[in-house]
Enzyme design. Structure first.
Site, PDB file in Angstrom:
ATOM      1  N   GLY A 133       0.807  -1.214   0.000  1.00 43.45           N
ATOM      2  CA  GLY A 133       0.000   0.000   0.000  1.00 43.45           C
ATOM      3  C   GLY A 133       0.839   1.261   0.000  1.00 43.45           C
ATOM      4  CD1 TRP A 165      -5.984   4.269  -7.065  1.00 41.13           C
ATOM      5  CD2 TRP A 165      -7.475   2.872  -7.952  1.00 41.13           C
ATOM      6  NE1 TRP A 165      -7.031   5.025  -7.547  1.00 41.13           N
ATOM      7  CE2 TRP A 165      -7.959   4.181  -8.108  1.00 41.13           C
ATOM      8  CE3 TRP A 165      -8.251   1.810  -8.435  1.00 41.13           C
ATOM      9  CZ2 TRP A 165      -9.171   4.467  -8.719  1.00 41.13           C
ATOM     10  CZ3 TRP A 165      -9.455   2.091  -9.045  1.00 41.13           C
ATOM     11  CH2 TRP A 165      -9.909   3.410  -9.185  1.00 41.13           C
ATOM     12  CB  CYS A 241       9.233  -2.170  -3.537  1.00 41.09           C
ATOM     13  SG  CYS A 241       9.959  -2.276  -1.887  1.00 41.09           S
ATOM     14  CG  LEU A 242       6.757   1.271  -6.695  1.00 43.93           C
ATOM     15  CD1 LEU A 242       6.341   2.719  -6.885  1.00 43.93           C
ATOM     16  CD2 LEU A 242       5.544   0.367  -6.841  1.00 43.93           C
ATOM     17  CB  ALA A 245       6.648  -4.389  -9.377  1.00 44.23           C
ATOM     18  NE  ARG A 246       8.190   1.898 -11.988  1.00 45.72           N
ATOM     19  CZ  ARG A 246       8.643   2.785 -11.130  1.00 45.72           C
ATOM     20  NH1 ARG A 246       9.945   2.975 -10.987  1.00 45.72           N
ATOM     21  NH2 ARG A 246       7.813   3.489 -10.423  1.00 45.72           N
ATOM     22  CG  LEU A 341      -9.439 -10.881 -33.492  1.00 48.71           C
ATOM     23  CD1 LEU A 341      -9.323 -10.933 -31.979  1.00 48.71           C
ATOM     24  CD2 LEU A 341      -9.331 -12.267 -34.052  1.00 48.71           C
ATOM     25  CD  GLU A 366       4.378  -1.679 -10.230  1.00 43.17           C
ATOM     26  OE1 GLU A 366       5.342  -1.053  -9.730  1.00 43.17           O
ATOM     27  OE2 GLU A 366       3.741  -2.550  -9.626  1.00 43.17           O
ATOM     28  CG  PHE A 386       9.221  14.595 -12.053  1.00 42.56           C
ATOM     29  CD1 PHE A 386       8.514  13.451 -12.347  1.00 42.56           C
ATOM     30  CD2 PHE A 386      10.597  14.616 -12.241  1.00 42.56           C
ATOM     31  CE1 PHE A 386       9.181  12.326 -12.825  1.00 42.56           C
ATOM     32  CE2 PHE A 386      11.263  13.502 -12.713  1.00 42.56           C
ATOM     33  CZ  PHE A 386      10.553  12.349 -13.007  1.00 42.56           C
TER      34      PHE A 386
HETATM   35  C1  FAD Z   1      -5.363  -1.905 -11.437  1.00 44.57           C
HETATM   36  C2  FAD Z   1      -4.450  -1.078 -10.601  1.00 44.57           C
HETATM   37  C3  FAD Z   1      -3.701  -1.694  -9.600  1.00 44.57           C
HETATM   38  C4  FAD Z   1      -2.883  -0.928  -8.770  1.00 44.57           C
HETATM   39  N1  FAD Z   1      -2.174  -1.557  -7.752  1.00 44.57           N
HETATM   40  C5  FAD Z   1      -1.485  -0.798  -6.852  1.00 44.57           C
HETATM   41  C6  FAD Z   1      -0.861  -1.413  -5.709  1.00 44.57           C
HETATM   42  O1  FAD Z   1      -0.898  -2.645  -5.543  1.00 44.57           O
HETATM   43  N2  FAD Z   1      -0.238  -0.603  -4.810  1.00 44.57           N
HETATM   44  C7  FAD Z   1      -0.183   0.747  -4.954  1.00 44.57           C
HETATM   45  O2  FAD Z   1       0.374   1.409  -4.068  1.00 44.57           O
HETATM   46  N3  FAD Z   1      -0.751   1.353  -6.033  1.00 44.57           N
HETATM   47  C8  FAD Z   1      -1.409   0.619  -6.982  1.00 44.57           C
HETATM   48  N4  FAD Z   1      -2.009   1.224  -8.070  1.00 44.57           N
HETATM   49  C9  FAD Z   1      -1.999   2.684  -8.161  1.00 44.57           C
HETATM   50  C10 FAD Z   1      -1.104   3.233  -9.265  1.00 44.57           C
HETATM   51  O3  FAD Z   1       0.244   3.065  -8.940  1.00 44.57           O
HETATM   52  C11 FAD Z   1      -1.484   4.707  -9.468  1.00 44.57           C
HETATM   53  O4  FAD Z   1      -2.766   4.717 -10.068  1.00 44.57           O
HETATM   54  C12 FAD Z   1      -0.484   5.463 -10.327  1.00 44.57           C
HETATM   55  O5  FAD Z   1       0.686   5.711  -9.606  1.00 44.57           O
HETATM   56  C13 FAD Z   1      -1.046   6.803 -10.847  1.00 44.57           C
HETATM   57  O6  FAD Z   1      -1.577   7.534  -9.811  1.00 44.57           O
HETATM   58  P1  FAD Z   1      -3.038   8.197  -9.943  1.00 44.57           P
HETATM   59  O7  FAD Z   1      -3.969   7.144 -10.421  1.00 44.57           O
HETATM   60  O8  FAD Z   1      -3.319   8.859  -8.658  1.00 44.57           O
HETATM   61  O9  FAD Z   1      -2.892   9.238 -11.110  1.00 44.57           O
HETATM   62  P2  FAD Z   1      -2.372  10.764 -10.964  1.00 44.57           P
HETATM   63  O10 FAD Z   1      -1.069  10.774 -10.244  1.00 44.57           O
HETATM   64  O11 FAD Z   1      -3.483  11.599 -10.436  1.00 44.57           O
HETATM   65  O12 FAD Z   1      -2.110  11.110 -12.486  1.00 44.57           O
HETATM   66  C14 FAD Z   1      -3.187  11.466 -13.397  1.00 44.57           C
HETATM   67  C15 FAD Z   1      -2.561  11.812 -14.728  1.00 44.57           C
HETATM   68  O13 FAD Z   1      -1.700  12.924 -14.551  1.00 44.57           O
HETATM   69  C16 FAD Z   1      -0.427  12.646 -15.068  1.00 44.57           C
HETATM   70  N5  FAD Z   1       0.580  13.382 -14.315  1.00 44.57           N
HETATM   71  C17 FAD Z   1       0.850  13.317 -12.990  1.00 44.57           C
HETATM   72  N6  FAD Z   1       1.849  14.129 -12.682  1.00 44.57           N
HETATM   73  C18 FAD Z   1       2.247  14.728 -13.847  1.00 44.57           C
HETATM   74  C19 FAD Z   1       3.247  15.658 -14.196  1.00 44.57           C
HETATM   75  N7  FAD Z   1       4.118  16.135 -13.299  1.00 44.57           N
HETATM   76  N8  FAD Z   1       3.352  16.051 -15.483  1.00 44.57           N
HETATM   77  C20 FAD Z   1       2.506  15.580 -16.429  1.00 44.57           C
HETATM   78  N9  FAD Z   1       1.555  14.668 -16.166  1.00 44.57           N
HETATM   79  C21 FAD Z   1       1.417  14.255 -14.883  1.00 44.57           C
HETATM   80  C22 FAD Z   1      -0.284  11.134 -14.883  1.00 44.57           C
HETATM   81  O14 FAD Z   1       0.735  10.614 -15.724  1.00 44.57           O
HETATM   82  C23 FAD Z   1      -1.679  10.684 -15.280  1.00 44.57           C
HETATM   83  O15 FAD Z   1      -1.773  10.646 -16.688  1.00 44.57           O
HETATM   84  C24 FAD Z   1      -2.797   0.470  -8.951  1.00 44.57           C
HETATM   85  C25 FAD Z   1      -3.540   1.073  -9.982  1.00 44.57           C
HETATM   86  C26 FAD Z   1      -4.346   0.320 -10.798  1.00 44.57           C
HETATM   87  C27 FAD Z   1      -5.121   0.992 -11.890  1.00 44.57           C
END
Ligand code: FAD
Length: 387
Positions: A133, A165, A241-242, A245-246, A341, A366, A386
């Site tokens: 988490g 998530w 850790c990420l 996994a990546r 398809l 990831e 960033f």
């Molecule tokens: C199916 C699934 C499983 C997951 N499993 C895990 C898990 O086991 N453990 C865990 O900890 N997390 C997990 N996650 C979470 C995942 O790591 C996050 O969803 C991911 O890091 C993106 O964060 P966010 O969804 O909050 O998007 P946000 O960070 O809100 O980003 C939204 C958009 O903004 C863009 N963005 C963000 N910052 C910038 C910037 N500086 N410049 C330009 N664009 C930007 C992003 O690239 C994205 O397109 C999982 C997600 C999914 C969908």
């Protein structure tokens, strides 16, 4: 006489006998035991916990870790296992990635001897399941902003916050939870039956349906001092850790792409349009040839990164190159295969659209594609863009 897409690149010749054996074993497991049930799991939005024993029995959990019941293979073998699992479904590969590279790796790399003895053998065998988490509802790409907090109360730690998530969250027996403390970000090993810990399954997903995704709520979770991961200090720990996994995703995504491409080639060979097989048309062959090039190049990149990882020479930016490229190309391949398809391609009977939908999540988790673009941009220019 036809050739398989990866045979055009002579990929097998780049692998050792042991690597090829491991790949074949996982492919057999997926094809014979799991693939028949995958569409049903995807449709019902589940992944049965019971498959953990079978995956654990084959040594797939934490397979690249040493000791504590782990198989101790090289990185390329681990990557090939991820590829074969994801050729079934990205949900299967996520199940194994989170268990091995996030939950087990965090304990293996940063845990106390007591934590390792308590959890790793059970996680390796599949007797127990773990989750990781880090992400929160308001902090995904920028986990530094996390609001989950751990504070001392006498000899104990008290954790409060919400994680979002989290793969395997509702299935897990133990969660690695990252929280802010007076001493920066620290990690905690949290048995999920601790009072105050709740996991709520996320419903309504259009992607990664054969995978359990959850919200974790920590409401005054009281843990002994020994629950902290002693060696994990700061955000670099969860980020490392990420990276593990990546690396699995660099190979894994290509499994979804290969399965999509093989499905499309088989379909095009039998489907007749305008009185002859679809495979005989130049437009179809152009699609198949272009996709094969990207699949093969992605595979060469994955093996190169795997060999670098095995030599201990890989950097996070280099893993970003592999994750960004291979997931981006895999989703493009899965979508293009779906077009071949036709209408049949929108059903669960064929895998490409299921893979494409899953890969939407793989693009995001990831590290999103945008984060990896920014990491590569920083590596090239020295400027961090960033924020
Ligand atoms: C199916 C699934 C499983 C997951 N499993 C895990 C898990 O086991 N453990 C865990 O900890 N997390 C997990 N996650 C979470 C995942 O790591 C996050 O969803 C991911 O890091 C993106 O964060 P966010 O969804 O909050 O998007 P946000 O960070 O809100 O980003 C939204 C958009 O903004 C863009 N963005 C963000 N910052 C910038 C910037 N500086 N410049 C330009 N664009 C930007 C992003 O690239 C994205 O397109 C999982 C997600 C999914 C969908």
């Amino acid at each position: 006489m036809t050739m398989k897409p990866l045979d055009l690149f002579g990929i097998d010749a780049l692998l050792s006998d042991e690597e090829r054996d491991i790949q074949a074993t996982v492919r057999r497991l997926v094809d014979e035991r799991l693939r028949p049930q995958l569409p049903e799991w995807f449709e019902s939005g589940t992944l049965p916990k019971e498959i953990a024993r079978e995956l654990g029995g084959l040594g797939l959990f934490g397979m690249h870790l040493q000791g504590y019941g782990c198989a101790g293979t090289n990185a390329v073998s681990y990557g090939l296992a991820c590829l074969e699992l994801e050729a079934g479904d990205s949900g299967l590969r996520s199940f194994v990635s989170v268990q091995g590279s996030l939950s087990m790796f965090s304990i293996h790399r940063y845990g106390s001897e007591e934590q390792k003895q308590e959890w790793l053998p059970r996680l390796a065998s599949g007797e127990a399941l773990g989750c990781f988490g880090l992400t929160e509802p308001d902090f995904g790409s920028n986990p530094a902003g996390m609001r989950t907090r751990a504070r001392r109360d006498g000899a104990d730690w008290i954790l409060d916050g919400t994680k979002m998530w989290i793969t395997n969250g509702s299935l897990a027996d133990v969660a690695t939870v990252w929280a802010q403390t007076d001493d920066g970000v620290r990690g905690f090993v949290v048995p999920t039956n601790t009072p105050g810990f709740t996991a709520n399954t996320v419903h309504g997903k259009l992607s990664m349906r054969a995978s359990v995704t959850s919200e974790l709520v920590l409401d005054g979770v009281r843990l002994p001092v020994s629950a902290m991961l002693p060696e994990a200090r700061g955000l670099g720990a969860p980020l490392s850790c990420l990276n593990e996994a990546r690396f699995g995703i660099v190979f894994g995504a290509l499994g979804a792409a290969r399965d999509s491409l093989e499905t499309a080639i088989a379909y095009a060979g039998t489907r007749e349009v305008f009185d002859r097989p679809l495979a005989g048309y130049q437009l179809t062959q152009e699609k198949l040839a272009d996709m094969t090039l990207e699949l093969g190049k992605g595979m060469l990149l994955a093996i190169q990164l795997g060999r670098m990882k095995d030599r201990g020479e890989i950097s996070p930016d280099q893993i970003s190159v592999g994750k960004l490229n291979n997931v981006r190309e895999a989703i493009a391949i899965a979508r293009e295969c779906r077009t071949i398809l036709g209408a049949n391609g929108i059903t669960l009977e064929y895998s490409p659209l299921r893979h494409a939908n899953n890969l939407e999540s793989v693009l995001t988790y990831e590290g999103t594609s945008e984060m990896h673009l920014l990491s590569i941009g920083r590596a090239l220019t020295g400027h961090a863009a960033f924020r």
